[in-house]
Design a protein around this motif. Structure first.
Motif, PDB file in Angstrom:
ATOM      1  N   VAL A 227     -94.319  87.272  63.257  1.00 41.18           N
ATOM      2  CA  VAL A 227     -93.486  86.054  63.322  1.00 41.18           C
ATOM      3  C   VAL A 227     -94.367  84.762  63.154  1.00 41.18           C
ATOM      4  N   LEU A 228     -94.263  83.779  62.361  1.00 37.28           N
ATOM      5  CA  LEU A 228     -94.851  82.690  62.101  1.00 37.28           C
ATOM      6  C   LEU A 228     -94.352  81.436  62.850  1.00 37.28           C
ATOM      7  N   ASP A 229     -95.308  80.815  63.511  1.00 35.27           N
ATOM      8  CA  ASP A 229     -95.053  79.499  64.254  1.00 35.27           C
ATOM      9  C   ASP A 229     -95.012  78.310  63.648  1.00 35.27           C
ATOM     10  N   ILE A 230     -94.513  78.374  62.332  1.00 30.56           N
ATOM     11  CA  ILE A 230     -94.408  77.389  61.342  1.00 30.56           C
ATOM     12  C   ILE A 230     -93.224  77.824  60.319  1.00 30.56           C
ATOM     13  N   SER A 231     -92.547  76.844  59.988  1.00 32.59           N
ATOM     14  CA  SER A 231     -91.194  77.235  58.910  1.00 32.59           C
ATOM     15  C   SER A 231     -92.046  77.670  57.571  1.00 32.59           C
ATOM     16  N   ARG A 232     -91.317  78.283  56.898  1.00 32.71           N
ATOM     17  CA  ARG A 232     -91.793  79.042  55.573  1.00 32.71           C
ATOM     18  C   ARG A 232     -91.926  77.536  54.689  1.00 32.71           C
ATOM     19  N   ASP A 233     -90.906  76.622  54.743  1.00 32.50           N
ATOM     20  CA  ASP A 233     -91.122  75.496  54.089  1.00 32.50           C
ATOM     21  C   ASP A 233     -92.514  74.650  54.209  1.00 32.50           C
ATOM     22  N   ASP A 234     -92.623  74.349  55.357  1.00 33.25           N
ATOM     23  CA  ASP A 234     -93.904  73.659  55.869  1.00 33.25           C
ATOM     24  C   ASP A 234     -95.179  74.357  55.332  1.00 33.25           C
ATOM     25  N   LEU A 235     -95.087  75.836  55.606  1.00 34.21           N
ATOM     26  CA  LEU A 235     -96.086  76.632  55.278  1.00 34.21           C
ATOM     27  C   LEU A 235     -96.506  76.456  53.829  1.00 34.21           C
ATOM     28  N   GLU A 236     -95.330  76.521  52.769  1.00 34.51           N
ATOM     29  CA  GLU A 236     -95.596  76.309  51.448  1.00 34.51           C
ATOM     30  C   GLU A 236     -96.055  74.830  51.095  1.00 34.51           C
ATOM     31  N   PHE A 237     -95.454  73.969  51.608  1.00 35.20           N
ATOM     32  CA  PHE A 237     -95.832  72.500  51.484  1.00 35.20           C
ATOM     33  C   PHE A 237     -97.355  72.213  51.690  1.00 35.20           C
ATOM     34  N   LEU A 238     -97.908  72.721  52.978  1.00 39.49           N
ATOM     35  CA  LEU A 238     -99.292  72.689  53.291  1.00 39.49           C
ATOM     36  C   LEU A 238    -100.377  73.193  52.227  1.00 39.49           C
ATOM     37  N   PHE A 239     -99.701  74.409  51.737  1.00 41.30           N
ATOM     38  CA  PHE A 239    -100.623  75.159  50.664  1.00 41.30           C
ATOM     39  C   PHE A 239    -100.388  74.124  49.413  1.00 41.30           C
ATOM     40  N   LYS A 240     -99.489  73.766  48.941  1.00 41.48           N
ATOM     41  CA  LYS A 240     -99.350  73.058  47.884  1.00 41.48           C
ATOM     42  C   LYS A 240    -100.120  71.649  47.881  1.00 41.48           C
ATOM     43  N   GLN A 241    -100.278  70.929  49.200  1.00 44.38           N
ATOM     44  CA  GLN A 241    -100.875  69.813  49.353  1.00 44.38           C
ATOM     45  C   GLN A 241    -102.236  70.202  49.468  1.00 44.38           C
ATOM     46  N   THR A 242    -102.741  71.473  49.760  1.00 46.69           N
ATOM     47  CA  THR A 242    -104.251  71.698  49.822  1.00 46.69           C
ATOM     48  C   THR A 242    -104.559  71.789  48.314  1.00 46.69           C
ATOM     49  N   GLN A 243    -103.769  72.534  47.462  1.00 44.04           N
ATOM     50  CA  GLN A 243    -103.915  72.563  46.087  1.00 44.04           C
ATOM     51  C   GLN A 243    -104.248  71.257  45.343  1.00 44.04           C
ATOM     52  N   MET A 244    -103.042  70.141  45.945  1.00 41.02           N
ATOM     53  CA  MET A 244    -103.327  69.148  45.348  1.00 41.02           C
ATOM     54  C   MET A 244    -104.765  68.176  45.609  1.00 41.02           C
ATOM     55  N   HIS A 245    -105.143  68.453  46.861  1.00 42.06           N
ATOM     56  CA  HIS A 245    -106.190  67.833  47.300  1.00 42.06           C
ATOM     57  C   HIS A 245    -107.595  68.441  46.232  1.00 42.06           C
ATOM     58  N   ALA A 246    -107.385  69.957  46.136  1.00 36.10           N
ATOM     59  CA  ALA A 246    -108.519  70.426  45.372  1.00 36.10           C
ATOM     60  C   ALA A 246    -108.414  69.703  44.056  1.00 36.10           C
ATOM     61  N   TYR A 247    -107.454  69.435  43.334  1.00 35.81           N
ATOM     62  CA  TYR A 247    -107.448  69.060  42.046  1.00 35.81           C
ATOM     63  C   TYR A 247    -107.729  67.558  42.046  1.00 35.81           C
ATOM     64  N   ARG A 248    -107.462  66.928  42.881  1.00 33.23           N
ATOM     65  CA  ARG A 248    -108.127  65.511  43.166  1.00 33.23           C
ATOM     66  C   ARG A 248    -109.564  65.414  43.105  1.00 33.23           C
ATOM     67  N   ARG A 249    -110.157  66.434  43.847  1.00 30.99           N
ATOM     68  CA  ARG A 249    -111.549  66.461  44.162  1.00 30.99           C
ATOM     69  C   ARG A 249    -112.221  66.958  42.701  1.00 30.99           C
ATOM     70  N   ASN A 250    -111.333  67.839  41.936  1.00 29.04           N
ATOM     71  CA  ASN A 250    -112.129  68.364  40.635  1.00 29.04           C
ATOM     72  C   ASN A 250    -111.871  67.198  39.697  1.00 29.04           C
ATOM     73  N   PHE A 251    -110.736  66.376  39.630  1.00 30.41           N
ATOM     74  CA  PHE A 251    -110.661  65.431  38.710  1.00 30.41           C
ATOM     75  C   PHE A 251    -111.143  64.003  39.086  1.00 30.41           C
ATOM     76  N   GLN A 252    -111.797  64.245  40.328  1.00 31.00           N
ATOM     77  CA  GLN A 252    -112.369  62.956  40.837  1.00 31.00           C
ATOM     78  C   GLN A 252    -111.367  61.841  41.053  1.00 31.00           C
ATOM     79  N   GLN A 253    -111.575  60.438  40.445  1.00 32.54           N
ATOM     80  CA  GLN A 253    -110.695  59.485  40.512  1.00 32.54           C
ATOM     81  C   GLN A 253    -109.769  58.993  39.300  1.00 32.54           C
ATOM     82  N   LEU A 254    -109.327  59.958  38.527  1.00 33.21           N
ATOM     83  CA  LEU A 254    -108.479  59.554  37.418  1.00 33.21           C
ATOM     84  C   LEU A 254    -107.213  59.283  37.923  1.00 33.21           C
TER      85      LEU A 254
END
Length: 372
Positions: A192-219
């Motif tokens: 049982v997760l103490d977080i909704s499935r949609d929120d969990l997916e959103f957090l994962f995708k935001q983490t990916q977006m942050h990683a992409y921003r770092r990799n592509f710097q400030q484009l």
């Protein structure tokens, strides 16, 4: 700061809930005007307002079902250890079945069994008084307090919220994993997760977006957008707009007002929809009739761009990172995104080709600048 906010919320929530309940139930030494499980409910509602366990359905239905199960158990089995165990077990199963899991519900079921003669005398009225009154009062206060302190409550699933405060969509799809991948992992996790499935997916995708921003710097969008944009206004005739699309060999035109703010977008699809081109017969004739008919002053005939443009246009800010455009130009099926400044004035346009070119240049720059 968040810990202080939650603590103050719990203080006010319990104080006011107790006051309201005391006014309704009166001053009596037999029946408590505030039951102990409300303390646990307060922790959830004020400290974890985004948790699925703290949502209105959970506290109202979870507590009510648990109270009913507890009363039924003590009625059939008496105030015994077996009745207490069965009450908590069945209450938990019932909350799972109704998607209303609320941990304090287990304590409420137990209280109905071991709460003493005053609670036993209530019978099924225990569901209303004090459980229902306490739960409603605490929920009402949680809604007010959480929203006043800028915490959305009831909590909306992540995909329904626009966290960027712009017109763009939330990150999705092709940035690393699909929704079905997460569903598979959650199924394998089997907890049982103490977080909704949609929120969990959103957090994962935001983490990916942050990683992409770092990799592509400030484009940013401003680095890849086309600045020499061709735009039209609400009053532009259909014929003129069509000629601009053909002349410049483009598929979309941003529509702006007198202040140069984007109010819509006109695409080839808009022409096709309003020319009834979903029926393939006489395709060319229908399109010509729509465009040339705009010259006529016939009442009710479509004459200008504003009558067929798409008004729910998505825009992006010039200083936004290009990674934010990836889900828009891939999974969302868009082909053109108007770029605006801080005043929402049109300053450019980004197409799928612009994005691909920008990502390619960034990759080349990364390779060329890598240490050898």
């Amino acid at each position: 700061m968040e810990r202080l906010r939650a603590s103050v919320g719990a203080l006010l929530g319990i104080l006011l809930t107790a006051t309201i309940s005391h006014q309704i139930l009166g001053d009596t030494t037999e029946l408590p005007f505030l039951i102990a499980p409300m303390g646990a409910s307060a922790v959830l509602l004020f400290a974890l307002p985004s948790s699925p366990l703290a949502q209105p359905w959970a506290i109202l239905v979870g507590n009510s079902i648990s109270a009913a199960v507890g009363v039924l158990s003590v009625t059939l089995l008496g105030s015994t250890p077996l009745a207490a165990a069965i009450a908590v077990a069945i209450a938990t199963a019932a909350m799972f079945a109704t998607r209303s899991l609320h941990p304090p519900g287990g304590a409420i079921a137990l209280s109905a069994v071991i709460g003493g003669p005053a609670i036993h005398a209530q019978g099924f009225l225990f569901i209303i008084s004090p459980v229902g009154i306490n739960s409603l009062a605490l929920l009402f206060l949680a809604i007010i307090f959480n929203n006043l302190t800028r915490h959305d409550y009831p909590h909306l699933p992540a995909e329904r919220k626009n966290l960027h405060q712009t017109n763009d969509l939330l990150p999705g799809g092709r940035l690393g994993f699909a929704s079905r991948d997460l569903d598979t992992v959650i199924k394998q996790y089997n907890e049982v997760l103490d977080i909704s499935r949609d929120d969990l997916e959103f957090l994962f995708k935001q983490t990916q977006m942050h990683a992409y921003r770092r990799n592509f710097q400030q484009l940013t969008c401003a680095d890849i957008m086309s600045r020499d944009t061709v735009s039209i206004t609400y009053e532009t005739s259909l014929e003129e707009a069509w000629n601009l699309l053909r002349k410049h060999k483009i598929k979309a035109l941003p529509v702006i007002d007198d202040a140069h703010k984007v109010i819509g977008i006109l695409t080839l699809i808009d022409f096709m929809k309003h020319a009834n081109l979903d029926v393939y017969d006489e395709y060319e004739m229908k399109l010509r009739h729509l465009i040339q008919g705009a010259r006529e002053a016939t009442s009710g005939h479509i004459k200008v761009v504003g009558q067929i443009m798409t008004t729910s246009v998505f825009t992006a800010f010039a200083d936004g990172h290009i990674v934010e455009l990836v889900p828009l130009l891939s999974d969302a099926g868009m082909h053109h995104i108007p770029i605006v400044d801080e005043n929402n004035h049109l300053i450019g346009m980004v197409t799928q080709s612009d994005l691909i070119s920008g990502l390619y240049r960034a990759q080349l720059n990364g390779i060329n600048s890598a240490p050898t």
